[in-house]
Design a protein around this motif. Structure first.
Motif, PDB file in Angstrom:
ATOM      1  N   ALA A  78      -7.839  -3.525 -20.340  1.00 41.90           N
ATOM      2  CA  ALA A  78      -8.100  -1.873 -19.320  1.00 41.90           C
ATOM      3  C   ALA A  78      -6.524  -2.683 -18.821  1.00 41.90           C
ATOM      4  N   SER A  79      -6.052  -3.789 -18.545  1.00 42.20           N
ATOM      5  CA  SER A  79      -4.441  -3.158 -17.671  1.00 42.20           C
ATOM      6  C   SER A  79      -3.467  -2.375 -18.009  1.00 42.20           C
ATOM      7  N   PHE A  80      -2.819  -2.852 -17.094  1.00 46.07           N
ATOM      8  CA  PHE A  80      -1.770  -1.044 -17.333  1.00 46.07           C
ATOM      9  C   PHE A  80      -0.936  -1.658 -15.845  1.00 46.07           C
ATOM     10  N   ASN A  81       0.675  -0.404 -16.521  1.00 47.82           N
ATOM     11  CA  ASN A  81       1.886  -0.575 -15.746  1.00 47.82           C
ATOM     12  C   ASN A  81       2.067   0.279 -14.710  1.00 47.82           C
ATOM     13  N   LEU A  82       2.485  -0.644 -14.124  1.00 51.51           N
ATOM     14  CA  LEU A  82       3.065   0.840 -12.731  1.00 51.51           C
ATOM     15  C   LEU A  82       4.274   1.292 -12.152  1.00 51.51           C
ATOM     16  N   ALA A  83       4.898   2.518 -12.070  1.00 51.82           N
ATOM     17  CA  ALA A  83       6.322   2.466 -11.796  1.00 51.82           C
ATOM     18  C   ALA A  83       6.214   2.946 -10.325  1.00 51.82           C
ATOM     19  N   VAL A  84       7.176   3.508  -9.724  1.00 56.74           N
ATOM     20  CA  VAL A  84       7.045   3.577  -8.147  1.00 56.74           C
ATOM     21  C   VAL A  84       8.463   4.710  -8.370  1.00 56.74           C
ATOM     22  N   MET A  92      12.251   3.819  -6.674  1.00 53.44           N
ATOM     23  CA  MET A  92      12.112   2.298  -7.144  1.00 53.44           C
ATOM     24  C   MET A  92      12.815   1.531  -8.156  1.00 53.44           C
ATOM     25  N   PRO A  93      13.649   0.980  -7.785  1.00 50.98           N
ATOM     26  CA  PRO A  93      14.206  -0.193  -9.510  1.00 50.98           C
ATOM     27  C   PRO A  93      13.570  -0.033 -10.471  1.00 50.98           C
ATOM     28  N   ASP A  94      13.476  -0.470 -11.556  1.00 50.80           N
ATOM     29  CA  ASP A  94      12.497  -0.963 -12.452  1.00 50.80           C
ATOM     30  C   ASP A  94      12.100  -1.500 -12.184  1.00 50.80           C
ATOM     31  N   PHE A 152      -6.027  -9.414 -11.469  1.00 48.48           N
ATOM     32  CA  PHE A 152      -4.857  -9.698 -10.456  1.00 48.48           C
ATOM     33  C   PHE A 152      -3.965  -8.282 -10.339  1.00 48.48           C
ATOM     34  N   VAL A 153      -3.123  -8.147  -9.461  1.00 47.22           N
ATOM     35  CA  VAL A 153      -2.099  -7.477  -9.278  1.00 47.22           C
ATOM     36  C   VAL A 153      -0.667  -8.078  -8.412  1.00 47.22           C
ATOM     37  N   TYR A 154      -0.095  -6.993  -9.435  1.00 45.30           N
ATOM     38  CA  TYR A 154       1.190  -8.319  -8.947  1.00 45.30           C
ATOM     39  C   TYR A 154       2.849  -7.242  -8.739  1.00 45.30           C
ATOM     40  N   GLU A 155       3.227  -8.317  -8.478  1.00 48.90           N
ATOM     41  CA  GLU A 155       5.093  -7.185  -7.607  1.00 48.90           C
ATOM     42  C   GLU A 155       6.297  -7.706  -9.058  1.00 48.90           C
ATOM     43  N   GLN A 156       7.177  -7.313  -8.803  1.00 46.71           N
ATOM     44  CA  GLN A 156       8.268  -7.644  -9.868  1.00 46.71           C
ATOM     45  C   GLN A 156       9.155  -7.348  -8.701  1.00 46.71           C
ATOM     46  N   THR A 157      10.029  -8.252  -8.181  1.00 49.06           N
ATOM     47  CA  THR A 157      11.752  -8.007  -7.210  1.00 49.06           C
ATOM     48  C   THR A 157      11.053  -7.089  -6.650  1.00 49.06           C
ATOM     49  N   GLY A 158       9.980  -7.028  -5.661  1.00 42.31           N
ATOM     50  CA  GLY A 158       9.801  -5.756  -4.395  1.00 42.31           C
ATOM     51  C   GLY A 158       9.222  -4.356  -4.720  1.00 42.31           C
ATOM     52  N   VAL A 159       8.602  -4.941  -6.080  1.00 46.44           N
ATOM     53  CA  VAL A 159       8.201  -3.629  -6.560  1.00 46.44           C
ATOM     54  C   VAL A 159       6.731  -3.537  -7.390  1.00 46.44           C
ATOM     55  N   LEU A 160       5.996  -2.567  -7.199  1.00 45.17           N
ATOM     56  CA  LEU A 160       3.839  -2.844  -6.974  1.00 45.17           C
ATOM     57  C   LEU A 160       4.792  -2.611  -8.891  1.00 45.17           C
ATOM     58  N   SER A 161       4.055  -3.268  -9.464  1.00 44.51           N
ATOM     59  CA  SER A 161       4.255  -3.198 -11.334  1.00 44.51           C
ATOM     60  C   SER A 161       3.477  -3.088 -12.154  1.00 44.51           C
ATOM     61  N   GLY A 162       1.876  -3.413 -11.380  1.00 44.62           N
ATOM     62  CA  GLY A 162       0.502  -3.457 -12.472  1.00 44.62           C
ATOM     63  C   GLY A 162      -0.436  -4.231 -12.055  1.00 44.62           C
ATOM     64  N   LEU A 163      -1.832  -4.268 -13.073  1.00 43.61           N
ATOM     65  CA  LEU A 163      -2.577  -4.494 -12.724  1.00 43.61           C
ATOM     66  C   LEU A 163      -2.698  -4.972 -14.236  1.00 43.61           C
ATOM     67  N   GLU A 164      -3.559  -6.610 -14.225  1.00 45.12           N
ATOM     68  CA  GLU A 164      -3.672  -7.395 -15.409  1.00 45.12           C
ATOM     69  C   GLU A 164      -4.739  -7.649 -15.569  1.00 45.12           C
ATOM     70  N   VAL A 165      -5.853  -7.284 -15.795  1.00 49.47           N
ATOM     71  CA  VAL A 165      -7.455  -7.580 -16.653  1.00 49.47           C
ATOM     72  C   VAL A 165      -7.285  -8.533 -17.624  1.00 49.47           C
ATOM     73  N   LEU A 171       1.131  -1.322   0.292  1.00 43.21           N
ATOM     74  CA  LEU A 171       0.339  -0.035   0.298  1.00 43.21           C
ATOM     75  C   LEU A 171       0.993   2.020   0.105  1.00 43.21           C
ATOM     76  N   PRO A 172       2.131   1.085   0.547  1.00 37.96           N
ATOM     77  CA  PRO A 172       2.801   2.248   0.675  1.00 37.96           C
ATOM     78  C   PRO A 172       3.293   2.686  -0.812  1.00 37.96           C
ATOM     79  N   GLN A 173       3.595   1.714  -1.747  1.00 35.60           N
ATOM     80  CA  GLN A 173       4.326   1.900  -3.411  1.00 35.60           C
ATOM     81  C   GLN A 173       2.811   2.064  -4.138  1.00 35.60           C
ATOM     82  N   LEU A 174       1.305   1.937  -3.236  1.00 34.99           N
ATOM     83  CA  LEU A 174       0.353   2.245  -4.271  1.00 34.99           C
ATOM     84  C   LEU A 174       0.352   3.917  -4.386  1.00 34.99           C
TER      85      LEU A 174
END
Length: 122
Positions: A48-54, A57-59, A82-95, A30-33
């Protein structure tokens, strides 16, 4: 230059709710969000999927780790999200579509039901 944008209220509220009701440990993202921005990438299928950048935080790299996984829609229009992370970074939402094409719009929170419940019923 990549142009990032703020999450819409609907995007933010949906991801927030999913993290609160997701897998154990999902709430820790949640803090990353609160810092996350939407990347300009768009899925070629038009869903409607989208990628996130924080910022700060590293890519995100490597495999996806699902934090929250839900279904929505009637059986003949069943879809997943679903919502997912990669290497500890909130990364996106997939529909994605299960009974047809992937939805082009995000579902409402009230329409979501746990993916795990459907697996147990199968």
């Amino acid at each position: 230059m990549t142009t990032l944008r703020q999450l819409t209220t609907k995007e933010h509220d949906l991801v927030h709710w999913m993290l609160e009701h997701g897998n154990p440990g999902a709430i820790a993202f949640l803090p990353q969000l609160e810092q996350a921005l939407v990347a300009p990438w768009q899925c070629p299928c038009g869903c409607a999927s989208f990628n996130l950048a924080v910022p700060g935080m590293p890519d995100p790299k490597g495999g996806m780790h699902i934090l929250a996984d839900f279904l929505f829609g009637a059986p003949n229009e069943l879809s997943g999200i679903f919502v997912y992370e990669q290497t500890g970074v909130l990364s996106g939402l997939e529909v994605y579509g299960l009974a047809g094409e992937a939805p082009k719009t995000l579902p409402s929170i009230v329409s979501l039901r746990p993916f795990a419940d459907a697996v147990r019923q199968a």
